[in-house]
Enzyme design. Structure first.
Site, short mmCIF file in Angstrom:
data_model
loop_
_atom_site.label_atom_id
_atom_site.label_comp_id
_atom_site.label_asym_id
_atom_site.label_seq_id
_atom_site.Cartn_x
_atom_site.Cartn_y
_atom_site.Cartn_z
N ASN A 1 -54.41 0.63 -16.81
CA ASN A 1 -53.45 1.73 -16.83
C ASN A 1 -51.99 1.28 -16.95
O ASN A 1 -51.18 1.96 -17.57
CB ASN A 1 -53.65 2.55 -15.56
CG ASN A 1 -53.33 4.01 -15.77
OD1 ASN A 1 -53.36 4.50 -16.90
ND2 ASN A 1 -53.01 4.70 -14.69
N ARG B 1 -57.31 8.83 -14.83
CA ARG B 1 -56.17 8.00 -14.46
C ARG B 1 -54.90 8.83 -14.50
O ARG B 1 -54.78 9.77 -15.28
CB ARG B 1 -56.00 6.85 -15.45
CG ARG B 1 -57.14 5.84 -15.47
CD ARG B 1 -57.15 4.95 -14.23
NE ARG B 1 -58.24 4.00 -14.28
CZ ARG B 1 -59.46 4.21 -13.78
NH1 ARG B 1 -59.75 5.36 -13.21
NH2 ARG B 1 -60.38 3.28 -13.86
N LYS C 1 -62.10 -7.64 -18.12
CA LYS C 1 -61.98 -7.56 -16.67
C LYS C 1 -63.22 -8.09 -15.97
O LYS C 1 -63.37 -7.91 -14.76
CB LYS C 1 -61.73 -6.11 -16.25
CG LYS C 1 -60.46 -5.51 -16.84
CD LYS C 1 -60.22 -4.15 -16.19
CE LYS C 1 -59.47 -3.22 -17.10
NZ LYS C 1 -59.37 -1.88 -16.52
N PRO D 1 -56.61 -4.62 -10.59
CA PRO D 1 -56.66 -5.78 -11.48
C PRO D 1 -56.85 -5.36 -12.94
O PRO D 1 -57.66 -4.50 -13.24
CB PRO D 1 -57.88 -6.56 -10.99
CG PRO D 1 -58.38 -5.89 -9.77
CD PRO D 1 -57.78 -4.52 -9.72
N GLU D 2 -56.08 -5.98 -13.82
CA GLU D 2 -56.28 -5.79 -15.25
C GLU D 2 -56.68 -7.14 -15.83
O GLU D 2 -56.81 -8.14 -15.11
CB GLU D 2 -55.01 -5.23 -15.89
CG GLU D 2 -54.65 -3.87 -15.29
CD GLU D 2 -53.70 -3.03 -16.12
OE1 GLU D 2 -53.57 -3.29 -17.33
OE2 GLU D 2 -53.09 -2.11 -15.55
#
Ligand SMILES: [Zn+2]
Length: 262
Positions: free
Chosen positions: A164, A249, A51, A2-3
């Site tokens: 990301n 990441r 977030k 989730p972003e």
């Protein structure tokens, strides 16, 4: 993963379902909240801050959650069978029309609503929030000019919301190698603007699209496309690892469209 756009959409769904409803049951299945009792409170609303998800009650309490990589909230009608294994449930908020169930939520706490701001004070301006301030985001980004831009862009202290996917896509669209130091990026304001544009364009879409092409496999320029040809130039998409654990990441890039600068 989730972003910010997902969390804003989730907050809107929870708000529509729960706002104005009384909590018949608020069951927290994490040891720290074993004694928290919000039953009888009415839900005054749900909101996102980057977030972070905030569900507020009329008695001045906030349920703060963060889904990190894998958490989820689901809504069920009374009597409907809940999806997902019971042992993954961390919280159940039951009202007459809807029950909200939180699964695998790593950050879950109850705090007085007046302490929200202090609790989230580390966050930069929320890309999709009413507090969005591109100049402030830029100021925070420029504060560390030697940091790799691919690391800085997803630092929630710089901007709240981007993850990301938007990082990789914005860097591709601006032709910037993710390993470039922040101070070496030609037009940082345009990069921040690109992140904002991509997230705004997707906030109400079910699947993220940055290319304008909604066909599966062609929605994103580089993210998730390692080894496949760049949609612009045909060069195979590459990955690099950025940041240090647990914030490490995989960054996707096209080495031709995003050349490394010497
Ligand atoms: Zn390319």
């Amino acid at each position: 993963v989730p972003e910010g756009d997902n969390i804003h959409a989730l907050a809107a769904r929870l708000h529509a379902a729960l706002a104005g409803q009384t909590l018949r049951r608020a069951d927290f299945r994490v040891p720290a909240l074993a004694t928290a009792d919000l039953s009888g409170h009415a839900v005054s609303g749900a909101a996102a801050r980057g977030k972070h998800l905030l569900v507020r009650t009329d008695r001045g309490m906030t349920i703060h959650s963060h889904l990190e990589l894998d958490g989820a909230w689901e809504l069920f009608r009374p009597g409907e069978r809940w999806r997902g294994p019971a042992f993954e449930i961390r919280v159940v908020l039951e009202t007459d029309p809807w029950t909200a169930v939180g699964y695998r939520i790593p950050v879950l706490e109850v705090l007085p609503t007046h302490r929200e701001a202090e609790r989230l004070a580390h966050l930069g301006p929320d890309v999709l929030g009413p507090d969005w301030d591109p100049k402030e985001a830029l100021r925070r980004l420029e504060a560390d000019p030697v940091r790799e831009v691919g690391v800085a862009l997803i630092d929630q202290r710089v901007m709240a919301g981007p993850g990301n996917v938007y990082k990789c896509e914005a860097l591709f669209l601006r032709g910037i190698h993710p390993g470039t130091p922040v101070g070496g990026v030609d037009d940082l304001a345009a990069l921040v603007g690109m992140v904002k544009r991509l997230m705004e364009a997707n906030r109400h879409r079910p699947a993220r699209v940055t290319t304008g092409d909604t066909h599966p496999g062609r929605r994103l320029w580089v993210y998730g496309r390692a080894g496949r040809p760049c949609l612009r130039c045909g060069t195979p998409v590459r990955t690099v690892r950025q940041g240090s654990p647990p914030a490490e990441r995989v960054t996707y890039l096209c080495p031709s469209c995003q050349p490394e600068r010497s």
